[in-house]
Design a protein around this motif. Structure first.
Motif, PDB file in Angstrom:
ATOM      1  N   VAL A  63       0.848  -1.203   0.000  1.00 42.32           N
ATOM      2  CA  VAL A  63       0.000   0.000   0.000  1.00 42.32           C
ATOM      3  C   VAL A  63       0.881   1.249   0.000  1.00 42.32           C
ATOM      4  O   VAL A  63       0.644   2.209  -0.744  1.00 42.32           O
ATOM      5  CB  VAL A  63      -0.921   0.011   1.252  1.00 42.32           C
ATOM      6  N   HIS A  64       1.901   1.206   0.805  1.00 47.38           N
ATOM      7  CA  HIS A  64       2.804   2.352   0.929  1.00 47.38           C
ATOM      8  C   HIS A  64       3.462   2.656  -0.418  1.00 47.38           C
ATOM      9  O   HIS A  64       3.523   3.796  -0.874  1.00 47.38           O
ATOM     10  CB  HIS A  64       3.859   2.042   1.995  1.00 47.38           C
ATOM     11  N   ARG A  65       3.913   1.583  -1.087  1.00 42.06           N
ATOM     12  CA  ARG A  65       4.567   1.752  -2.400  1.00 42.06           C
ATOM     13  C   ARG A  65       3.591   2.339  -3.418  1.00 42.06           C
ATOM     14  O   ARG A  65       3.934   3.246  -4.183  1.00 42.06           O
ATOM     15  CB  ARG A  65       5.067   0.383  -2.868  1.00 42.06           C
ATOM     16  N   LEU A  66       2.379   1.820  -3.390  1.00 44.05           N
ATOM     17  CA  LEU A  66       1.337   2.290  -4.311  1.00 44.05           C
ATOM     18  C   LEU A  66       1.129   3.793  -4.160  1.00 44.05           C
ATOM     19  O   LEU A  66       1.122   4.550  -5.133  1.00 44.05           O
ATOM     20  CB  LEU A  66       0.045   1.550  -3.957  1.00 44.05           C
ATOM     21  N   GLU A  67       0.964   4.218  -2.924  1.00 42.45           N
ATOM     22  CA  GLU A  67       0.654   5.627  -2.656  1.00 42.45           C
ATOM     23  C   GLU A  67       1.881   6.515  -2.874  1.00 42.45           C
ATOM     24  O   GLU A  67       1.783   7.621  -3.380  1.00 42.45           O
ATOM     25  CB  GLU A  67       0.114   5.790  -1.224  1.00 42.45           C
ATOM     26  N   GLN A  68       3.036   5.984  -2.493  1.00 36.93           N
ATOM     27  CA  GLN A  68       4.273   6.752  -2.629  1.00 36.93           C
ATOM     28  C   GLN A  68       4.598   6.991  -4.112  1.00 36.93           C
ATOM     29  O   GLN A  68       4.982   8.091  -4.507  1.00 36.93           O
ATOM     30  CB  GLN A  68       5.403   5.959  -1.947  1.00 36.93           C
ATOM     31  N   THR A  69       4.439   5.918  -4.919  1.00 38.65           N
ATOM     32  CA  THR A  69       4.790   6.023  -6.336  1.00 38.65           C
ATOM     33  C   THR A  69       3.874   6.994  -7.064  1.00 38.65           C
ATOM     34  O   THR A  69       4.291   7.688  -7.994  1.00 38.65           O
ATOM     35  CB  THR A  69       4.714   4.629  -7.008  1.00 38.65           C
ATOM     36  N   ALA A  70       2.591   7.017  -6.629  1.00 40.81           N
ATOM     37  CA  ALA A  70       1.631   7.863  -7.334  1.00 40.81           C
ATOM     38  C   ALA A  70       1.601   9.293  -6.794  1.00 40.81           C
ATOM     39  O   ALA A  70       0.990  10.174  -7.400  1.00 40.81           O
ATOM     40  CB  ALA A  70       0.240   7.239  -7.243  1.00 40.81           C
ATOM     41  N   ALA A  71       2.270   9.505  -5.635  1.00 37.47           N
ATOM     42  CA  ALA A  71       2.220  10.838  -5.017  1.00 37.47           C
ATOM     43  C   ALA A  71       2.856  11.859  -5.956  1.00 37.47           C
ATOM     44  O   ALA A  71       3.859  11.591  -6.623  1.00 37.47           O
ATOM     45  CB  ALA A  71       2.960  10.818  -3.680  1.00 37.47           C
ATOM     46  N   ALA A 116      -2.128 -12.484  -1.324  1.00 37.87           N
ATOM     47  CA  ALA A 116      -3.485 -12.785  -1.808  1.00 37.87           C
ATOM     48  C   ALA A 116      -4.223 -11.461  -1.955  1.00 37.87           C
ATOM     49  O   ALA A 116      -4.240 -10.641  -1.027  1.00 37.87           O
ATOM     50  CB  ALA A 116      -4.207 -13.684  -0.814  1.00 37.87           C
ATOM     51  N   THR A 117      -4.796 -11.233  -3.126  1.00 38.32           N
ATOM     52  CA  THR A 117      -5.542  -9.996  -3.359  1.00 38.32           C
ATOM     53  C   THR A 117      -6.974 -10.345  -3.739  1.00 38.32           C
ATOM     54  O   THR A 117      -7.292 -11.511  -4.008  1.00 38.32           O
ATOM     55  CB  THR A 117      -4.918  -9.180  -4.508  1.00 38.32           C
ATOM     56  N   ALA A 118      -7.790  -9.287  -3.794  1.00 42.04           N
ATOM     57  CA  ALA A 118      -9.191  -9.519  -4.195  1.00 42.04           C
ATOM     58  C   ALA A 118      -9.229 -10.137  -5.586  1.00 42.04           C
ATOM     59  O   ALA A 118     -10.137 -10.898  -5.907  1.00 42.04           O
ATOM     60  CB  ALA A 118      -9.954  -8.206  -4.162  1.00 42.04           C
ATOM     61  N   ALA A 119      -8.236  -9.836  -6.418  1.00 40.63           N
ATOM     62  CA  ALA A 119      -8.276 -10.301  -7.808  1.00 40.63           C
ATOM     63  C   ALA A 119      -7.643 -11.679  -8.015  1.00 40.63           C
ATOM     64  O   ALA A 119      -8.046 -12.400  -8.929  1.00 40.63           O
ATOM     65  CB  ALA A 119      -7.564  -9.279  -8.699  1.00 40.63           C
ATOM     66  N   ASN A 120      -6.672 -12.054  -7.184  1.00 38.76           N
ATOM     67  CA  ASN A 120      -5.926 -13.288  -7.519  1.00 38.76           C
ATOM     68  C   ASN A 120      -6.205 -14.468  -6.580  1.00 38.76           C
ATOM     69  O   ASN A 120      -5.514 -15.475  -6.664  1.00 38.76           O
ATOM     70  CB  ASN A 120      -4.426 -12.996  -7.601  1.00 38.76           C
ATOM     71  N   SER A 121      -7.185 -14.349  -5.677  1.00 31.46           N
ATOM     72  CA  SER A 121      -7.414 -15.479  -4.762  1.00 31.46           C
ATOM     73  C   SER A 121      -8.883 -15.865  -4.683  1.00 31.46           C
ATOM     74  O   SER A 121      -9.373 -16.260  -3.623  1.00 31.46           O
ATOM     75  CB  SER A 121      -6.855 -15.159  -3.367  1.00 31.46           C
ATOM     76  N   HIS A 122      -9.575 -15.782  -5.825  1.00 31.46           N
ATOM     77  CA  HIS A 122     -11.001 -16.133  -5.852  1.00 31.46           C
ATOM     78  C   HIS A 122     -11.285 -17.559  -5.441  1.00 31.46           C
ATOM     79  O   HIS A 122     -12.379 -17.869  -4.975  1.00 31.46           O
ATOM     80  CB  HIS A 122     -11.554 -15.941  -7.264  1.00 31.46           C
ATOM     81  N   ARG A 145      -1.234   3.662 -10.181  1.00 26.92           N
ATOM     82  CA  ARG A 145      -1.653   2.725  -9.126  1.00 26.92           C
ATOM     83  C   ARG A 145      -2.206   1.443  -9.759  1.00 26.92           C
ATOM     84  O   ARG A 145      -1.909   0.337  -9.298  1.00 26.92           O
ATOM     85  CB  ARG A 145      -2.711   3.371  -8.222  1.00 26.92           C
ATOM     86  N   ARG A 146      -2.984   1.580 -10.832  1.00 23.57           N
ATOM     87  CA  ARG A 146      -3.539   0.379 -11.483  1.00 23.57           C
ATOM     88  C   ARG A 146      -2.426  -0.497 -12.043  1.00 23.57           C
ATOM     89  O   ARG A 146      -2.495  -1.731 -11.982  1.00 23.57           O
ATOM     90  CB  ARG A 146      -4.498   0.784 -12.597  1.00 23.57           C
ATOM     91  N   GLU A 147      -1.395   0.126 -12.560  1.00 23.47           N
ATOM     92  CA  GLU A 147      -0.255  -0.633 -13.110  1.00 23.47           C
ATOM     93  C   GLU A 147       0.408  -1.456 -11.990  1.00 23.47           C
ATOM     94  O   GLU A 147       0.696  -2.639 -12.167  1.00 23.47           O
ATOM     95  CB  GLU A 147       0.739   0.382 -13.690  1.00 23.47           C
ATOM     96  N   ILE A 148       0.612  -0.833 -10.839  1.00 23.39           N
ATOM     97  CA  ILE A 148       1.249  -1.549  -9.727  1.00 23.39           C
ATOM     98  C   ILE A 148       0.333  -2.671  -9.219  1.00 23.39           C
ATOM     99  O   ILE A 148       0.791  -3.773  -8.894  1.00 23.39           O
ATOM    100  CB  ILE A 148       1.607  -0.575  -8.585  1.00 23.39           C
ATOM    101  N   LEU A 149      -0.970  -2.399  -9.177  1.00 23.00           N
ATOM    102  CA  LEU A 149      -1.921  -3.428  -8.719  1.00 23.00           C
ATOM    103  C   LEU A 149      -1.864  -4.658  -9.617  1.00 23.00           C
ATOM    104  O   LEU A 149      -1.856  -5.793  -9.130  1.00 23.00           O
ATOM    105  CB  LEU A 149      -3.352  -2.870  -8.707  1.00 23.00           C
ATOM    106  N   ARG A 150      -1.807  -4.422 -10.930  1.00 25.67           N
ATOM    107  CA  ARG A 150      -1.751  -5.556 -11.875  1.00 25.67           C
ATOM    108  C   ARG A 150      -0.477  -6.385 -11.635  1.00 25.67           C
ATOM    109  O   ARG A 150      -0.494  -7.608 -11.678  1.00 25.67           O
ATOM    110  CB  ARG A 150      -1.808  -5.058 -13.317  1.00 25.67           C
ATOM    111  N   GLU A 151       0.593  -5.694 -11.353  1.00 25.89           N
ATOM    112  CA  GLU A 151       1.881  -6.372 -11.111  1.00 25.89           C
ATOM    113  C   GLU A 151       1.796  -7.251  -9.844  1.00 25.89           C
ATOM    114  O   GLU A 151       2.233  -8.405  -9.842  1.00 25.89           O
ATOM    115  CB  GLU A 151       2.934  -5.268 -10.930  1.00 25.89           C
ATOM    116  N   ILE A 152       1.210  -6.707  -8.775  1.00 24.85           N
ATOM    117  CA  ILE A 152       1.100  -7.469  -7.520  1.00 24.85           C
ATOM    118  C   ILE A 152       0.150  -8.661  -7.700  1.00 24.85           C
ATOM    119  O   ILE A 152       0.430  -9.770  -7.237  1.00 24.85           O
ATOM    120  CB  ILE A 152       0.603  -6.560  -6.364  1.00 24.85           C
ATOM    121  N   ASP A 153      -0.953  -8.429  -8.416  1.00 23.82           N
ATOM    122  CA  ASP A 153      -1.902  -9.526  -8.682  1.00 23.82           C
ATOM    123  C   ASP A 153      -1.204 -10.658  -9.425  1.00 23.82           C
ATOM    124  O   ASP A 153      -1.366 -11.827  -9.094  1.00 23.82           O
ATOM    125  CB  ASP A 153      -3.079  -9.024  -9.538  1.00 23.82           C
ATOM    126  N   ALA A 154      -0.444 -10.295 -10.445  1.00 26.25           N
ATOM    127  CA  ALA A 154       0.199 -11.311 -11.285  1.00 26.25           C
ATOM    128  C   ALA A 154       1.298 -12.049 -10.525  1.00 26.25           C
ATOM    129  O   ALA A 154       1.487 -13.252 -10.701  1.00 26.25           O
ATOM    130  CB  ALA A 154       0.785 -10.649 -12.531  1.00 26.25           C
TER     131      ALA A 154
END
Ligand SMILES: NC(=O)c1ccc[n+]([C@@H]2O[C@H](COP(=O)([O-])OP(=O)(O)OC[C@H]3O[C@@H](n4cnc5c(N)ncnc54)[C@H](O)[C@@H]3O)[C@@H](O)[C@H]2O)c1
Length: 424
Positions: free
Chosen positions: A350-358, A383-389, A369-378
């Motif tokens: 979370v910190h990286r996400l917010e720091q990078t986009a600041a 476990a994220t909302a997207a990758n642990s259904h 932020r969406r780019e970083i989220l896709r990277e973490i999901d992949a």
């Protein structure tokens, strides 16, 4: 000169056992190390907040650190505040972090409210109890460009990480037959669990079986395709009826089978704090492979002079691996173990996400932020909302099965995955 780093304001919703044992000490340490700014905690009433404030262990380990309680400690002890956390979340500046640590059936509402108010989320497992709810969370998180990490801390146990790497390098062969167990202590039956661990809401497989199902998925990448769960009922001392034990059979997409036994019944007098472990047999080229994790006795036994062990016991298998507060070079103590690693991993994401986009404009920040989220999901470590259904699907199937006397429930992976009863 170093750029100013953004520190996260954190609100923990729920002040119970997991907050006391893992979340708050981990977040205090992240506050000490400059990742977290303020910590607020919201509970249903003042009781757990007072206990956290007065905890000798926390006071000694984190001298000078504190949290803001909601409701305030001078509120009427007999009064409940079920809606208060919503108001506290609404007042937060966007892009901070809400930690969800309320009973399982309340996760969905708290996570969605946090996302609607543009917060990132750390949610204790299980994220939610239904697949459709997980998809809603995934979609809203993607829309907002905010992170939802599910705190499956066993993923951060070094033995799980080692096994995942070796399995993915084909060093064991293909998983074919396994068993897992996690039996929590008997004394849980005397805790706040009496109020929410009831047959209509949850069961041992949903509560803790999910850890090992997630782990087999984490290690192998295989998807579960069928679940059958038999429960054994009993009553808490307040009269509420619960499934106190469960036995599950999980079938995997390659035909492999996993038995999972769970319960609230590890003897208080025994050398706990609980009983747990995983065995996985694998088929190889004219030989078999084996993964054997004894997660109960990790090779450290202590016999105390007083009954200060879990459940009041004197003799204990003390796990140095999950979560311990240990001396360090500074004041108080620091947390070590995979529990801390997991909370820190999610918080740092979370910190990286917010720091990078600041400092970026709103559209560029959202895209980043969406780019970083896709990277973490992949990457698939957190476990994220997207990758642990698969976890929500297994829980949904497990609940359907246990409420129908172990009926086999299939998980069907169509475009819109769902669960359905299999005709016997
Ligand atoms: N191994 C693990 O990963 C692990 C271990 C324990 C618990 N958990 C999970 O953590 C969650 C909480 O478990 P626990 O053991 O701490 O339970 P608990 O019963 O000890 O605590 C629940 C807390 O939620 C609070 N709460 C209830 N309703 C609320 C509301 N409307 N607003 C604000 N606070 C509210 C209560 O005041 C209480 O402090 C569960 O989802 C559980 O599955 C995970």
């Amino acid at each position: 000169m170093l750029a100013e780093t953004k520190k996260l304001d954190v609100l923990i919703v729920g002040g119970g056992m997991i907050t006391a044992d893992l979340l708050l000490p981990s977040l205090y340490y992240l506050q000490r190390t400059g990742v977290v700014h303020s910590i607020d905690i919201c509970a249903l009433n003042v009781f757990p907040l007072k206990a956290l404030k007065e905890s000798r262990e926390l006071l000694e380990a984190f001298p000078g650190q504190d949290f803001a309680p909601h409701p305030a400690l001078n509120e009427d002890p007999g009064k409940n505040f079920p809606e208060l956390s919503k108001r506290v979340v609404t007042a937060m500046a966007p892009g901070n972090m809400v930690v969800v640590a309320v009973p399982d059936n309340l996760h969905y509402e708290v996570v969605m409210h946090a996302l609607r108010h543009d917060q990132n989320v750390l949610c204790v497992k299980p994220l939610v109890l239904e697949y459709d709810q997980a998809v809603e969370i995934e979609n809203l998180a993607a829309q907002q460009g905010r992170f939802v990490g599910v705190e499956y801390h066993k993923r951060f146990d070094r033995r799980s990480l080692i096994a995942r790497r070796a399995y993915r390098r084909a060093q064991f062969g293909s998983f074919v037959m396994g068993e897992a167990k996690l039996i929590e202590p008997y004394y849980y039956r005397h805790s706040n669990f009496q109020n929410w661990f009831t047959c209509d809401r949850t069961d041992p497989f949903t509560y803790i079986g999910c850890h090992y199902v997630d782990l087999v998925y984490f290690i192998t990448g295989l998807k579960p395709t069928e679940v059958s769960v038999q429960g054994v009922k009993g009553r808490f001392s307040n009269g509420n009826e619960a499934f106190l034990w469960s036995q599950a059979r999980v079938t995997w997409e390659n035909g492999a089978l996993l038995s999972v036994i769970n319960g609230l019944g590890y003897p208080d007098a025994a050398a706990g704090s609980n009983d747990q472990g995983l065995v996985m047999y694998c088929e190889g080229n004219d030989q078999t492979g084996l993964i054997f994790h004894d997660d109960h006795n990790r090779g450290v036994a202590y016999s105390y002079l007083e009954g200060i062990g879990p459940g009041g016991s004197k003799y204990n298998y003390a796990s140095p691996d999950f979560f311990r507060l240990v001396p360090w070079e500074g004041p108080g103590c620091k947390p070590v173990g995979y529990g801390y690693d997991s909370v820190a991993g999610i918080t740092m994401a979370v910190h990286r996400l917010e720091q990078t986009a600041a400092g970026l404009g709103p559209q560029a920040a959202l895209a980043k932020r969406r780019e970083i989220l896709r990277e973490i999901d992949a990457q698939g470590l957190i476990a994220t909302a997207a990758n642990s259904h698969i976890n929500e699907l297994v829980i949904e199937a497990g609940r359907m099965s246990i409420l129908q006397d172990a009926a086999p429930v299939r998980i069907v992976y169509t475009k819109r995955p769902h669960v359905e009863l299999r005709r016997r």
